[in-house]
Motif scaffolding. Sequence first.
Motif: not given
Length: 125
Positions: A19-26, A54-57, A85-92, A47-48
């Motif tokens: 939810l917080s795009n916390d790549a370090e915690e992930l 990560k933030p911005g993804g 779950v819901s959200g956005t990816y590349e504007g979609h 890795e994928m």
Amino acid sequence: MSKEEEVLEAFHRFQNALLSNDAEELDRLMAPDYRGFSLKGEMEPREMVLEAWKPGGISMDESSYRGLRAEVRGPVGIVTGNGYVSGTYEGHRWEHHLHFCDLYVNSDEGWQILLAHAVEVEPPA
């Protein structure tokens, strides 16, 4: 705290990191040999997943779960349940209702997710 409660805590920490795009915690919460499967059944290596979240993804703005069940069998924890779950990816915009099964392993780092699998289901009536 029971081992089942520890595994559920690791599950919630992982969801909060998404939810917080916390790549370090992930990174801390994922086993070195983590692998998952997309809702299309495609393999998603560690890795994928780290790159995608990560933030911005991928951005998740809502996640809710019901029917959570945790079991521990030796060094393996299993979390199953239903989710939304819901959200956005590349504007979609995206959203999914799903059933899932996550496997955790107890390591020197604590409980880490090793394998994640989910299938999309019809929304509950």
